[in-house]
Design a protein around this motif. Structure first.
Motif, short mmCIF file in Angstrom:
data_model
loop_
_atom_site.label_atom_id
_atom_site.label_comp_id
_atom_site.label_asym_id
_atom_site.label_seq_id
_atom_site.Cartn_x
_atom_site.Cartn_y
_atom_site.Cartn_z
N LEU A 13 -1.87 -1.50 -3.80
CA LEU A 13 -3.33 -1.38 -3.70
C LEU A 13 -3.75 0.08 -3.69
CD1 LEU A 13 -6.08 -2.82 -3.26
CD2 LEU A 13 -5.71 -2.46 -0.80
N CYS A 14 -4.66 0.43 -4.60
CA CYS A 14 -5.22 1.77 -4.63
C CYS A 14 -6.50 1.83 -3.79
CB CYS A 14 -5.51 2.18 -6.08
SG CYS A 14 -6.16 3.84 -6.27
N THR A 29 -5.53 -9.68 -4.89
CA THR A 29 -6.95 -9.36 -4.72
C THR A 29 -7.63 -10.35 -3.77
OG1 THR A 29 -7.08 -8.37 -6.92
CG2 THR A 29 -9.15 -9.11 -5.93
N PHE A 71 -5.39 -1.34 -8.50
CA PHE A 71 -3.97 -1.37 -8.16
C PHE A 71 -3.21 -0.38 -9.05
CE2 PHE A 71 -5.50 -5.55 -6.95
CZ PHE A 71 -4.84 -5.82 -5.76
N GLN A 78 0.85 -1.18 0.00
CA GLN A 78 0.00 0.00 0.00
C GLN A 78 0.90 1.24 0.00
OE1 GLN A 78 -4.00 -0.33 2.18
NE2 GLN A 78 -2.54 -0.96 3.75
N LEU A 94 -1.67 -10.16 -9.48
CA LEU A 94 -2.80 -9.29 -9.19
C LEU A 94 -3.98 -10.09 -8.64
CD1 LEU A 94 -2.56 -7.03 -12.35
CD2 LEU A 94 -2.43 -6.20 -9.99
N PRO A 146 2.62 -4.42 -7.75
CA PRO A 146 1.27 -3.86 -7.60
C PRO A 146 1.05 -3.25 -6.21
CG PRO A 146 1.18 -6.04 -8.60
CD PRO A 146 2.57 -5.86 -8.10
N SER A 189 -7.44 -2.58 -12.72
CA SER A 189 -8.33 -3.15 -11.71
C SER A 189 -8.59 -4.62 -11.97
CB SER A 189 -9.65 -2.38 -11.64
OG SER A 189 -10.33 -2.45 -12.88
#
Length: 417
Positions: free
Chosen positions: A285-286, A258, A276, A130, A254, A283, A210
């Motif tokens: 996390l957005c 997830t 992401f 993150q 990914l 990656p 995504s």
């Protein structure tokens, strides 16, 4: 069977139409039902359908009021499923489903995905990357948080959506302007009250992509495919296009990330949209959205897979096992467009667009005579979209981009004297 739809979104009106076509009863609860009539051509034929009931409630965003309303509706016509396509109402949907004993996401899972600070705090220190972040609950704390994270950084309301009020901050002047603008935002419209929480995050460079998933009843996470999300330039983050596909080099990483994120957050039911940023470190996390992806993207999923995700949301809410829209051999992509200047819209003509290779559809969101803003701040500035198919992701994207030059859009613009 009887579906309770707690708000919707303009494109989600297709899901209401699906349910009505299947012979279901639909009750739509909305603070402003006329909003959908004004912005979505898909609304036509729904509101006046004999099996559709539209309930206007000025306090529908207040969960206690909504629960009382839902229980009253249930007493008169038993509800078999509760759902929404609206990001703002995922917690409301989970709460009502839980109260009525119907299929739905856990309330904690809905809260953890709906409020971005809860997502960050729940995953902090774990295996999923993150951005560095500071969560603040008072605007007076923001300047100290920005100094801790450093410039440039990203500021976002914890409960926003569609890129609204998400800003890239590069200077003290940017920060002061942002805080002044946000101080005037008490709600997001249609009765949606803004909570005070704000995230100050490290700016992470990288492509936005995504993962579209479905969590089956029982908690099994099924990752369906990927959606790329090209963005406009700074300081705002406006999504300008999307392509639904499989086959990215980082796909398995990914998908694994997830699954881990959703399990840790307690997101245990429904179609989920997880974003992401593909940084040089992997990656990052957005955010997590506890509902079906928005915009025209469900249409891309349907074109590629042959399965309509709007309908599958309905079926899953009714306790059925949904058919899953995995990407197929055809790749579908789309691009949004807006106006370079503010003015009054006179016309949008897609005649030349329709003659381009791979054309699937195009849609204008605004009616002639509507005052429009410049495409500058959020996804709410979009004026319409085009959708094309292609042999692969690059081919579909290039066709969409080329088609933008063939849109005939006419405005009336006031010239400064």
């Amino acid at each position: 069977m009887h579906i309770l739809m707690i708000e919707c979104n303009p494109n989600g009106m297709a899901g209401i139409a699906n349910a009505l076509e299947l012979g279901h009863d639909v009750t739509l609860v909305s603070v402003d039902p006329d909003f959908y009539l004004a912005v979505s051509p898909l609304t036509k034929g729904n509101y006046d359908h004999p099996n559709c009931t539209v309930v206007k409630s000025d306090d529908a965003f207040a969960i206690d009021t909504l629960l009382d309303l839902a229980k009253g509706i249930h007493a008169n016509n038993p509800i078999d499923g509760v759902t929404t396509y609206s990001e703002y109402h995922t917690v409301h949907t989970a709460t009502v489903a839980d109260a009525l004993g119907l299929p739905g996401m856990s309330v904690d899972g809905a809260l953890n995905s709906r409020h971005k600070h809860r997502t960050r705090l729940a995953l902090d220190g774990g295996s999923v990357l993150q951005p560095r972040f500071v969560h603040v609950t008072d605007p007076s704390e923001v300047e100290a948080a920005v100094r801790e994270i450093g410039l440039p950084c990203v500021l976002k309301p914890s409960d926003g959506t569609a890129g609204l009020h998400v800003v890239h901050i590069r200077s003290e002047e940017d920060l002061k302007r942002y805080l002044d603008d946000l101080s005037h935002v008490a709600d997001y419209g249609r009765g949606v009250v803004r909570i005070p929480d704000i995230l100050v995050e490290e700016f992470v460079e990288g492509e936005l992509i995504s993962v579209e998933s479905c969590v089956l009843q029982g908690g099994e996470v099924v990752n369906l495919g990927l959606t790329d999300r090209p963005l406009s330039g700074f300081p705002h983050f406006i999504e300008m296009g999307a392509t639904y596909f499989r086959g990215h080099p980082l796909q398995e990483q990914l998908f694994a990330a997830t699954t881990s994120v959703l399990e840790q957050l307690g997101v245990d039911f429904g179609f989920i949209h997880t974003e992401f940023l593909l940084s040089e470190n992997g990656p990052v996390l957005c955010e997590v959205n506890g509902r079906l992806i928005g915009g025209f993207c469900p249409e891309l999923m349907k074109i590629s897979s042959g399965v309509d995700p709007y309908l599958e949301v309905i079926r899953q809410a009714l306790g059925e096992k949904p058919e899953l829209p995995f990407p197929g051999e055809v790749t579908a992509g789309g691009h949004w467009f807006g106006s370079p200047v503010a003015g009054v819209l006179r016309s949008i003509d897609f005649t030349e667009v329709e003659n381009q290779p791979g054309y699937h559809s195009a849609l204008a969101y605004k009616k002639p005579g509507t005052a429009i803003s410049r495409l500058s701040k959020s996804n709410f500035d979009w004026l319409g979209h085009v959708i094309f198919t292609g042999t692969d992701r690059d081919n579909a994207n290039k066709r969409c981009e080329a088609a933008l030059d063939h849109i005939d859009m006419r405005l009336s613009v006031e010239v400064a004297k």
